[in-house]
Design a protein around this motif. Structure first.
Motif: not given
Length: 254
Positions: A3-6, A70-76, A121-124
């Protein structure tokens, strides 16, 4: 494929929704983002019923504070592997001499700054995954000009330049930069929005063209590009229907 996330922006309709479907079918967990949550919820229900893995986040890509949240909520976790910068659009067909600067500003905000906002925002997280891919859905308008398209052409040139520059700046990092530049695509909303709801003018864009591209055609291309082996980068792929030789030469059946 594990599973990969997009993340897909502008996933509420057209190319964005079709791309979300294709990536979900390919085994990705797809994060659906757009402003219209009712449409996102309907798409999520459809995909969930089919056994796909999806989640929904309301998002206006022109709102930087919302994008950062959104990026913070998404996390890593789970790791983020793919970002499809699809949100965009055109408004108006006025010549440069009489165009409304507000229309140009609106197009620049979503097609250029929207891509910049979400990518930054999502690059890291994409980099941290060790195998990230950024897709920029530009347009053949980002490669060549045509009358009445000045504002949209300028904005899509901006999106094209973001992709080109990122590829240079991220060389050596574990992130690919893919640009897909579609030509004539017939969706339910693009031309209608451009002509401010005038269905007759919107339909005339495709008059006599036997087979313009569909949202599924573009989505197939995006899915193919992001599922190439990690060392393979599709720098720029121009996609047109057979009837279209350039932005201004289209075969039409009378």
């Amino acid at each position: 494929m594990s599973t990969r996330t997009a993340v897909v922006t502008g996933a509420s309709s057209g190319i964005g929704a079709a791309t979300a479907r294709k990536l979900a079918e390919a085994g990705f967990h797809v994060v659906l983002t757009a402003r219209r949550t009712d449409r996102l919820d309907a798409l999520a229900a459809e995909l969930t019923q089919a056994g796909r893995s999806v989640s929904v986040h309301a998002l206006d890509v022109t709102d930087r504070a919302a994008v950062d949240a959104f990026a913070t909520d998404l996390g890593e976790f789970p790791p983020l592997h793919v970002l499809v910068n699809n949100a965009g659009g055109a408004v108006g067909t006025d010549p440069v001499a009489t165009a409304d600067p507000a229309d140009w500003r609106a197009m620049y905000e979503v097609n250029v700054l929207g891509v910049l906002n979400v990518t930054q925002a999502l690059l890291p997280a994409l980099s941290a995954s060790g195998d990230g891919t950024i897709v920029v859905l530009s347009s053949t308008a980002g490669l060549a000009t045509y009358e009445g398209g000045g504002g949209y052409v300028a904005a899509k040139h901006g999106a094209h330049v973001i992709a080109e520059t990122l590829r240079l700046e991220l060389n050596g990092h574990p992130v690919r930069i893919i640009e897909i530049a579609p030509g004539m695509v017939k969706t339910e909303e693009f031309a209608l929005t451009r002509f401010r709801g005038d269905a007759e003018r919107a339909n005339a864009v495709y008059a006599g063209v036997a087979e313009p591209l569909t949202a599924d055609d573009v989505a197939d291309t995006v899915c193919w590009a992001v599922t190439r082996p990690s060392h393979v980068n599709v720098d720029l792929l121009v996609l047109r229907p057979r009837a279209q030789a350039s932005n201004y030469k289209v075969h039409r059946v009378q």
